[in-house]
Design a protein around this motif. Structure first.
Motif, PDB file in Angstrom:
ATOM      1  N   VAL A  39      92.160  47.630  -4.986  1.00  0.00           N
ATOM      2  CA  VAL A  39      91.172  48.667  -4.648  1.00  0.00           C
ATOM      3  C   VAL A  39      89.770  48.074  -4.608  1.00  0.00           C
ATOM      4  O   VAL A  39      88.990  48.334  -3.680  1.00  0.00           O
ATOM      5  CB  VAL A  39      91.245  49.832  -5.657  1.00  0.00           C
ATOM      6  CG1 VAL A  39      90.091  50.797  -5.429  1.00  0.00           C
ATOM      7  CG2 VAL A  39      92.575  50.544  -5.540  1.00  0.00           C
ATOM      8  N   VAL A  40      89.439  47.258  -5.611  1.00  0.00           N
ATOM      9  CA  VAL A  40      88.105  46.620  -5.660  1.00  0.00           C
ATOM     10  C   VAL A  40      87.925  45.710  -4.441  1.00  0.00           C
ATOM     11  O   VAL A  40      86.853  45.689  -3.815  1.00  0.00           O
ATOM     12  CB  VAL A  40      87.943  45.830  -6.965  1.00  0.00           C
ATOM     13  CG1 VAL A  40      86.671  44.998  -6.919  1.00  0.00           C
ATOM     14  CG2 VAL A  40      87.914  46.769  -8.164  1.00  0.00           C
ATOM     15  N   GLY A  41      88.976  44.976  -4.085  1.00  0.00           N
ATOM     16  CA  GLY A  41      88.878  44.085  -2.948  1.00  0.00           C
ATOM     17  C   GLY A  41      88.664  44.823  -1.649  1.00  0.00           C
ATOM     18  O   GLY A  41      87.881  44.395  -0.800  1.00  0.00           O
ATOM     19  N   LEU A  42      89.357  45.954  -1.483  1.00  0.00           N
ATOM     20  CA  LEU A  42      89.194  46.735  -0.258  1.00  0.00           C
ATOM     21  C   LEU A  42      87.813  47.362  -0.169  1.00  0.00           C
ATOM     22  O   LEU A  42      87.196  47.421   0.908  1.00  0.00           O
ATOM     23  CB  LEU A  42      90.276  47.811  -0.182  1.00  0.00           C
ATOM     24  CG  LEU A  42      91.707  47.322   0.011  1.00  0.00           C
ATOM     25  CD1 LEU A  42      92.698  48.461  -0.082  1.00  0.00           C
ATOM     26  CD2 LEU A  42      91.842  46.593   1.369  1.00  0.00           C
ATOM     27  N   VAL A  43      87.321  47.829  -1.309  1.00  0.00           N
ATOM     28  CA  VAL A  43      85.984  48.433  -1.327  1.00  0.00           C
ATOM     29  C   VAL A  43      84.918  47.378  -1.063  1.00  0.00           C
ATOM     30  O   VAL A  43      83.973  47.579  -0.279  1.00  0.00           O
ATOM     31  CB  VAL A  43      85.725  49.140  -2.673  1.00  0.00           C
ATOM     32  CG1 VAL A  43      84.269  49.592  -2.765  1.00  0.00           C
ATOM     33  CG2 VAL A  43      86.657  50.332  -2.829  1.00  0.00           C
ATOM     34  N   ALA A  44      85.061  46.218  -1.692  1.00  0.00           N
ATOM     35  CA  ALA A  44      84.082  45.150  -1.538  1.00  0.00           C
ATOM     36  C   ALA A  44      84.140  44.541  -0.144  1.00  0.00           C
ATOM     37  O   ALA A  44      83.136  44.040   0.381  1.00  0.00           O
ATOM     38  CB  ALA A  44      84.315  44.056  -2.584  1.00  0.00           C
ATOM     39  N   GLY A  45      85.346  44.592   0.464  1.00  0.00           N
ATOM     40  CA  GLY A  45      85.480  44.029   1.795  1.00  0.00           C
ATOM     41  C   GLY A  45      84.880  44.934   2.855  1.00  0.00           C
ATOM     42  O   GLY A  45      84.606  44.515   3.952  1.00  0.00           O
TER      43      GLY A  45
ATOM     44  N   ARG B 123      88.152  37.355  -3.919  1.00  0.00           N
ATOM     45  CA  ARG B 123      88.593  37.140  -5.301  1.00  0.00           C
ATOM     46  C   ARG B 123      89.490  38.278  -5.778  1.00  0.00           C
ATOM     47  O   ARG B 123      90.532  38.059  -6.404  1.00  0.00           O
ATOM     48  CB  ARG B 123      87.380  37.016  -6.230  1.00  0.00           C
ATOM     49  CG  ARG B 123      86.659  35.685  -6.128  1.00  0.00           C
ATOM     50  CD  ARG B 123      85.522  35.590  -7.114  1.00  0.00           C
ATOM     51  NE  ARG B 123      84.430  36.495  -6.766  1.00  0.00           N
ATOM     52  CZ  ARG B 123      83.335  36.659  -7.495  1.00  0.00           C
ATOM     53  NH1 ARG B 123      83.210  36.011  -8.644  1.00  0.00           N
ATOM     54  NH2 ARG B 123      82.384  37.466  -7.094  1.00  0.00           N
ATOM     55  N   ALA B 124      89.069  39.498  -5.487  1.00  0.00           N
ATOM     56  CA  ALA B 124      89.832  40.664  -5.942  1.00  0.00           C
ATOM     57  C   ALA B 124      91.201  40.731  -5.263  1.00  0.00           C
ATOM     58  O   ALA B 124      92.221  40.988  -5.913  1.00  0.00           O
ATOM     59  CB  ALA B 124      89.048  41.942  -5.675  1.00  0.00           C
ATOM     60  N   LEU B 125      91.234  40.497  -3.947  1.00  0.00           N
ATOM     61  CA  LEU B 125      92.505  40.574  -3.228  1.00  0.00           C
ATOM     62  C   LEU B 125      93.457  39.449  -3.638  1.00  0.00           C
ATOM     63  O   LEU B 125      94.660  39.664  -3.788  1.00  0.00           O
ATOM     64  CB  LEU B 125      92.254  40.526  -1.719  1.00  0.00           C
ATOM     65  CG  LEU B 125      91.574  41.764  -1.128  1.00  0.00           C
ATOM     66  CD1 LEU B 125      91.283  41.564   0.351  1.00  0.00           C
ATOM     67  CD2 LEU B 125      92.450  43.012  -1.329  1.00  0.00           C
TER      68      LEU B 125
END
Length: 211
Positions: free
Chosen positions: A205-211, A74-76
């Motif tokens: 950034v959120v997507g990379l961290v969550a991934g 979702r974030a990415l």
């Protein structure tokens, strides 16, 4: 202000204002605002691009709350859509602003400030045929973004833009402009585009961290 308006009308711009109805002539008169500035822009394109950018931003917000996708996805995906929306909004910034003593060409990323006293001539480039401003120092500033529009077939905005800049330079010369300074190129800040770009960065950034 009156001098600038008189200069534009004195250059014969009235002939370029499309159908000779009072309403159309008033809408396209390009008279100075309270700050003495005249803005030349394809407003229909501006409205369409900004509408698309806002629509994309709304889609991005909806995607970030979609429960069917993983948080990282979702974030990415939101970052990708917001980044595209930011670029589309930046494309809507393209315009020419005639300020007292200056011509400012706003592009997608940067704007160019050309003092009227530094302008040598405005001419059509032989290779591409686009409008080019040549300074006394031999530097060229192109206005390719303002040529070749479909709208020119009904209302020759490209010619209006060229005539308005020529009249503005002549008007500045008659008022005793000071000797020209160098052409300045600066980054163009935009609340709309930069806010979307910041949102895209945060989502990435959120997507990379969550991934």
């Amino acid at each position: 202000m009156m001098n600038m308006a008189t200069g534009l009308w004195g250059a014969g711009l009235e002939a370029w204002y499309g159908p000779g109805t009072p309403l159309v002539q008033r809408a396209r008169s390009y008279r100075p605002d309270r700050r003495g500035r005249i803005t030349l822009a394809r407003w229909l394109r501006v409205c369409l691009l900004r509408g698309l950018a806002l629509l994309a931003a709304g889609v991005a917000i909806g995607v970030t709350w979609d429960p069917s996708l993983a948080p990282g996805e979702r974030a990415l995906l939101g970052a990708l859509i917001l980044g595209s929306a930011s670029l589309v909004w930046r494309c809507s910034l393209i315009r020419v602003v005639l300020r007292p003593g200056e011509i400012v060409r706003f592009g997608v990323w940067r704007h160019v400030v050309v003092p009227c006293s530094s302008v040598r001539r405005l001419h059509r480039e032989s290779f591409r045929g686009g409008l080019v401003l040549e300074t006394r120092a031999g530097e060229d500033v192109d206005f390719y973004w303002f040529d070749g529009s479909l709208w020119d077939g009904f209302y020759d905005f490209s010619a209006v833009c060229a005539d308005a800049m020529s009249a503005h330079v002549r008007s500045a010369g008659t008022r005793g402009a000071t000797p020209g300074t160098a052409v300045e190129r600066r980054f163009t800040w935009s609340i709309g585009a930069d806010t979307m770009a910041l949102g895209a960065f945060v989502c990435a950034v959120v997507g990379l961290v969550a991934g």
